[in-house]
Design a protein around this motif. Structure first.
Motif, PDB file in Angstrom:
ATOM      1  N   GLY A  99       0.782  -1.224   0.000  1.00 56.74           N
ATOM      2  CA  GLY A  99       0.000   0.000   0.000  1.00 56.74           C
ATOM      3  C   GLY A  99       0.813   1.273   0.000  1.00 56.74           C
ATOM      4  N   THR A 100       2.125   1.159  -0.051  1.00 58.71           N
ATOM      5  CA  THR A 100       2.979   2.343   0.061  1.00 58.71           C
ATOM      6  C   THR A 100       3.316   2.940  -1.298  1.00 58.71           C
ATOM      7  OG1 THR A 100       4.960   0.945   0.056  1.00 58.71           O
ATOM      8  CG2 THR A 100       4.031   1.538   2.194  1.00 58.71           C
ATOM      9  N   LEU A 102       6.469   6.096  -2.890  1.00 66.52           N
ATOM     10  CA  LEU A 102       7.810   6.598  -2.627  1.00 66.52           C
ATOM     11  C   LEU A 102       7.904   7.418  -1.351  1.00 66.52           C
ATOM     12  CD1 LEU A 102       8.695   7.727  -6.259  1.00 66.52           C
ATOM     13  CD2 LEU A 102       9.443   5.638  -5.122  1.00 66.52           C
ATOM     14  N   CYS A 103       6.912   8.282  -1.124  1.00 70.60           N
ATOM     15  CA  CYS A 103       7.016   9.184   0.021  1.00 70.60           C
ATOM     16  C   CYS A 103       7.007   8.439   1.350  1.00 70.60           C
ATOM     17  CB  CYS A 103       5.919  10.242  -0.011  1.00 70.60           C
ATOM     18  SG  CYS A 103       4.222   9.617  -0.038  1.00 70.60           S
ATOM     19  N   ASP A 104       6.467   7.227   1.390  1.00 70.40           N
ATOM     20  CA  ASP A 104       6.460   6.470   2.641  1.00 70.40           C
ATOM     21  C   ASP A 104       7.870   6.129   3.112  1.00 70.40           C
ATOM     22  OD1 ASP A 104       3.610   5.811   3.465  1.00 70.40           O
ATOM     23  OD2 ASP A 104       3.568   5.263   1.348  1.00 70.40           O
ATOM     24  N   TYR A 105       8.814   6.026   2.185  1.00 67.18           N
ATOM     25  CA  TYR A 105      10.191   5.673   2.536  1.00 67.18           C
ATOM     26  C   TYR A 105      11.078   6.885   2.765  1.00 67.18           C
ATOM     27  CZ  TYR A 105       9.426   0.702   1.755  1.00 67.18           C
ATOM     28  OH  TYR A 105       8.977  -0.599   1.869  1.00 67.18           O
ATOM     29  N   LEU A 114       3.350   5.007   6.145  1.00 70.42           N
ATOM     30  CA  LEU A 114       3.075   3.615   6.479  1.00 70.42           C
ATOM     31  C   LEU A 114       4.344   2.826   6.794  1.00 70.42           C
ATOM     32  CD1 LEU A 114       0.374   2.763   3.770  1.00 70.42           C
ATOM     33  CD2 LEU A 114       0.025   3.538   6.123  1.00 70.42           C
ATOM     34  N   VAL A 115       5.504   3.455   6.674  1.00 68.34           N
ATOM     35  CA  VAL A 115       6.787   2.789   6.935  1.00 68.34           C
ATOM     36  C   VAL A 115       7.402   3.369   8.204  1.00 68.34           C
ATOM     37  CG1 VAL A 115       9.126   2.379   6.056  1.00 68.34           C
ATOM     38  CG2 VAL A 115       7.170   2.340   4.487  1.00 68.34           C
ATOM     39  N   GLY A 143      -4.364   7.760  -3.296  1.00 65.80           N
ATOM     40  CA  GLY A 143      -4.251   8.446  -2.019  1.00 65.80           C
ATOM     41  C   GLY A 143      -4.391   7.508  -0.840  1.00 65.80           C
ATOM     42  N   TYR A 144      -4.046   6.229  -1.035  1.00 68.82           N
ATOM     43  CA  TYR A 144      -4.194   5.249   0.046  1.00 68.82           C
ATOM     44  C   TYR A 144      -3.287   5.580   1.226  1.00 68.82           C
ATOM     45  CZ  TYR A 144      -4.195   0.762   2.461  1.00 68.82           C
ATOM     46  OH  TYR A 144      -4.290  -0.214   3.408  1.00 68.82           O
ATOM     47  N   THR A 145      -2.101   6.094   0.943  1.00 69.34           N
ATOM     48  CA  THR A 145      -1.168   6.419   2.011  1.00 69.34           C
ATOM     49  C   THR A 145      -1.261   7.901   2.366  1.00 69.34           C
ATOM     50  OG1 THR A 145       1.175   6.549   2.619  1.00 69.34           O
ATOM     51  CG2 THR A 145       0.667   6.682   0.296  1.00 69.34           C
ATOM     52  N   PRO A 146      -1.220   8.251   3.646  1.00 72.00           N
ATOM     53  CA  PRO A 146      -1.382   9.668   4.036  1.00 72.00           C
ATOM     54  C   PRO A 146      -0.269  10.580   3.548  1.00 72.00           C
ATOM     55  CG  PRO A 146      -0.823   8.296   5.949  1.00 72.00           C
ATOM     56  CD  PRO A 146      -1.138   7.361   4.826  1.00 72.00           C
ATOM     57  N   CYS A 147       0.902  10.024   3.259  1.00 76.84           N
ATOM     58  CA  CYS A 147       1.997  10.913   2.855  1.00 76.84           C
ATOM     59  C   CYS A 147       1.767  11.541   1.484  1.00 76.84           C
ATOM     60  CB  CYS A 147       3.342  10.188   2.895  1.00 76.84           C
ATOM     61  SG  CYS A 147       3.594   8.937   1.623  1.00 76.84           S
ATOM     62  N   MET A 148       0.781  11.053   0.721  1.00 72.85           N
ATOM     63  CA  MET A 148       0.458  11.687  -0.565  1.00 72.85           C
ATOM     64  C   MET A 148      -0.423  12.923  -0.393  1.00 72.85           C
ATOM     65  SD  MET A 148       1.907  10.416  -3.253  1.00 72.85           S
ATOM     66  CE  MET A 148       0.863  10.861  -4.636  1.00 72.85           C
ATOM     67  N   ASP A 149      -0.812  13.223   0.839  1.00 73.45           N
ATOM     68  CA  ASP A 149      -1.583  14.434   1.127  1.00 73.45           C
ATOM     69  C   ASP A 149      -2.862  14.534   0.300  1.00 73.45           C
ATOM     70  OD1 ASP A 149       0.361  15.388   2.989  1.00 73.45           O
ATOM     71  OD2 ASP A 149       1.607  16.021   1.298  1.00 73.45           O
ATOM     72  N   GLY A 150      -3.471  13.403   0.014  1.00 80.18           N
ATOM     73  CA  GLY A 150      -4.724  13.400  -0.711  1.00 80.18           C
ATOM     74  C   GLY A 150      -4.612  13.603  -2.205  1.00 80.18           C
TER      75      GLY A 150
END
Length: 302
Positions: A99-100, A102-105, A114-115, A143-150
């Motif tokens: 579910g991640t 690039l921004c998650d890492y 999510l990481v 936009g599943y991961t919050p780091c994409m800011d929607g």
């Protein structure tokens, strides 16, 4: 005619969500003081049964490889490790999180990711000092991961691609600042819902690699029809190796093998997706094809 595709998008979102438990992101649980990345080994694995086993002599120096990514990497991590260890005697660590993107890492994202901090790309590079960091991301578009800011591809394609390119640069810069390593960007296979999105994401990977001296592994071509790189297919003709190994040629009488399940156009594991992320538990031709291409690129770029 649009209804099946809308259902497909919702199904894919469910699949990504079902694979999105970060607590199960690593291949195996390490000691408490270590990040939740899978254990490494410097021992050579038993001879691989794959077509790469006798492809060439292993390099003079066995490489160390770190594999990061989303649910596609989650399902492929054991097969890639088998190929790298068996053919190249590689030291291998995998730390994918379903579910991640690039921004998650990226370091500095904290709970907006999510990481966990210990498994951020730069943190792992500082600790493991890998020769290669393999990055495999389908390109989270919902936009599943919050780091994409929607930011989603559907709502604003231009903002999505701009953000994706910016995150690529930030992640590559953090990795480069953490150690002397080479990045391998894995190109993705076709997407039947938004084929141009994957084409453009792959173009960003290629442009980044060409400008920076990083590497590209076109694993997506290995799961695409010849002459139709971005036309999605569920089946492809069996390779010679797949014909010789029935478990990899799923329909030998029709000279074709399955890349995807009937109910999952995105993933390549032929077992059902579960709510707890884990490596694919069954032999799956698409996963092997992807792993072979990544291994080839590392073998040919010592």
């Amino acid at each position: 005619m649009r209804k099946p595709w809308i259902v497909g998008v919702l199904l894919a979102a469910v699949l990504l969500g079902g694979c999105g438990d970060p607590s199960s992101g690593a291949e195996a649980a390490p000691p408490p003081e270590m990040p939740r990345a899978s254990a490494t080994t410097q021992q050579r694995a038993p001879a691989s049964a794959s077509p790469s086993a006798a492809a060439s002599a292993p390099p003079a120096k066995a490489p160390s490889v770190l594999y990061l990514g989303d649910s596609l990497a989650m399902e492929a991590q054991k097969v890639l490790g088998q190929e790298l260890r068996g053919e190249l005697r590689a030291t291998y660590t995998s730390a994918p999180y379903s579910g991640t993107t690039l921004c998650d890492y990226l370091e500095g994202t904290g709970e907006h990711s999510l990481v966990p901090d210990g498994d951020k790309a730069a943190a792992l590079v500082r600790r493991l000092r890998p020769d290669f960091v393999v990055l495999q991301f389908w390109g989270n578009a919902w936009g599943y991961t919050p780091c994409m800011d929607g930011i989603t591809h559907d709502a604003s394609p231009q903002r999505y691609f701009e953000r994706y390119a910016a995150d690529m640069k930030r992640l590559a810069d953090q990795i480069a600042g953490a150690g002397d390593t080479r990045i391998v960007w894995v190109l993705q296979g076709p997407d039947p819902i938004t084929p141009d999105r994957v084409r453009r994401v792959n173009a960003l990977y290629e442009e980044r690699a060409a400008a920076s001296g990083e590497l590209v592994a076109d694993a997506g071509r290995a799961v695409s029809r010849a002459g139709a790189r971005y036309s999605w297919v569920q089946y492809l003709p069996c390779t010679a190796y797949e014909h010789a190994h029935d478990e990899y040629c799923t329909q030998p009488g029709r000279d074709r093998t399955a890349l995807h399940r009937d109910d999952d156009y995105l993933h390549f594991c032929l077992a059902p997706t579960t709510s707890t992320p884990k490596p694919c538990p069954v032999r799956s031709p698409g996963i092997l094809r992807i792993a072979l291409e990544i291994t080839r690129v590392i073998r040919e770029n010592p």
